[in-house]
Design a protein around this motif. Sequence first.
Motif, PDB file in Angstrom:
ATOM      1  N   ILE A 105       0.832  -1.203   0.000  1.00 14.42           N
ATOM      2  CA  ILE A 105       0.000   0.000   0.000  1.00 14.42           C
ATOM      3  C   ILE A 105       0.872   1.261   0.000  1.00 14.42           C
ATOM      4  CG2 ILE A 105      -1.679   1.374   1.314  1.00 14.42           C
ATOM      5  CD1 ILE A 105      -2.907  -1.100   0.084  1.00 14.42           C
ATOM      6  N   ALA A 106       0.497   2.205  -0.837  1.00 12.83           N
ATOM      7  CA  ALA A 106       1.041   3.562  -0.767  1.00 12.83           C
ATOM      8  C   ALA A 106      -0.104   4.465  -0.311  1.00 12.83           C
ATOM      9  CB  ALA A 106       1.566   4.010  -2.127  1.00 12.83           C
ATOM     10  N   ILE A 107       0.118   5.200   0.761  1.00  9.25           N
ATOM     11  CA  ILE A 107      -0.908   6.145   1.227  1.00  9.25           C
ATOM     12  C   ILE A 107      -0.648   7.508   0.601  1.00  9.25           C
ATOM     13  CG2 ILE A 107      -1.885   7.342   3.220  1.00  9.25           C
ATOM     14  CD1 ILE A 107      -1.262   4.967   4.933  1.00  9.25           C
ATOM     15  N   TRP A 108      -1.715   8.084   0.050  1.00 15.72           N
ATOM     16  CA  TRP A 108      -1.650   9.407  -0.603  1.00 15.72           C
ATOM     17  C   TRP A 108      -2.532  10.348   0.219  1.00 15.72           C
ATOM     18  CZ3 TRP A 108      -4.405  13.344  -2.651  1.00 15.72           C
ATOM     19  CH2 TRP A 108      -3.887  14.078  -3.721  1.00 15.72           C
ATOM     20  N   GLY A 109      -1.944  11.449   0.705  1.00 20.48           N
ATOM     21  CA  GLY A 109      -2.744  12.342   1.537  1.00 20.48           C
ATOM     22  C   GLY A 109      -2.345  13.792   1.371  1.00 20.48           C
ATOM     23  N   LEU A 110      -3.325  14.653   1.371  1.00 22.73           N
ATOM     24  CA  LEU A 110      -3.132  16.104   1.225  1.00 22.73           C
ATOM     25  C   LEU A 110      -3.429  16.806   2.554  1.00 22.73           C
ATOM     26  CD1 LEU A 110      -2.968  18.821  -0.405  1.00 22.73           C
ATOM     27  CD2 LEU A 110      -5.372  18.474  -0.992  1.00 22.73           C
ATOM     28  N   CYS A 111      -2.555  17.746   2.935  1.00 25.65           N
ATOM     29  CA  CYS A 111      -2.739  18.585   4.116  1.00 25.65           C
ATOM     30  C   CYS A 111      -2.760  17.746   5.399  1.00 25.65           C
ATOM     31  CB  CYS A 111      -3.999  19.434   3.951  1.00 25.65           C
ATOM     32  SG  CYS A 111      -4.123  20.757   5.187  1.00 25.65           S
TER      33      CYS A 111
END
Length: 291
Positions: A105-111
């Motif tokens: 899994i790659a977690i992608w998150g903004l702010c």
Amino acid sequence: MKYTEQAIVFNCADCRLIGIATQPETPAETGVLIVVGGPQYRAGSHRQFTLLARQLAGQGVASMRFDYRGMGDSEGDMRNFEAIDADIRAAIDTFLKHAPEVRRIAIWGLCDAASAALYYAHTDTRVSRLILLNPWVHTEAGASRVRLKYYYLSRLMQRSFWTKILSGKIELSKSVGDLSKSARSAAKGESSTAAAPSDPRHGSPGYIERMLDGLKRFQGEILFILSGNDLTAQEFVALTQRDKRWKKLCHSPRISSETVKKANHTFSSQTWRGQVETRTVQWLASSGKSI
């Protein structure tokens, strides 16, 4: 590549959560979990998360985006990014059930979703990579330092600013007062050990230290994507330049960083979103392990 999108209802602490899995015909071994930053929901600002998921699927990467408890269409009380570890874990469990080809899994998150990812990643061996956009490291002193450096200095160099001053369109005393307030706040020099935004919904005391601890403990690869025209991104950059511990970690070979010039906080233009999508796909394909 053809792909499907499926709405999913799954449980977390007796609450029903809503997610959307986007799956290509032949998914790669690394899938992307898109975590929303608050207050948003699974589509993202300007539908960024929806468009990102479809772009990833077109390149053979499965993804899942979801509303954590209290957000969007999911049940439960509202909470901030510091209290969603269980939601992320439940989402990964569900994602892997629906996409058995996915191994990592790659977690992608903004702010503040980027901040949440740093809290969580080291606790789950299934997470191998992080893609973090404009991480939230806000404090009153930090924001004031950034305003002084990037906003007020820039304004003083603009001819239009002085034209408005001379024409009376800007109240000089108010501007001087704001500048003075920022200078006093910046001069406090508060320690990130106890630093926190004035609104507890945006982080409790010491939350930046806990992010740093997560960064130390996580041994996977990290890509920071930063907006060129965003005070949140500039506050993060200033932290990594001012604090020796952040600076040392961010110079690790496993961590890379890129800036999307002129982009605002939520990458509101098609061009900026496209650059983020392209860089995300390229980085997943080029990093140490195959997708």
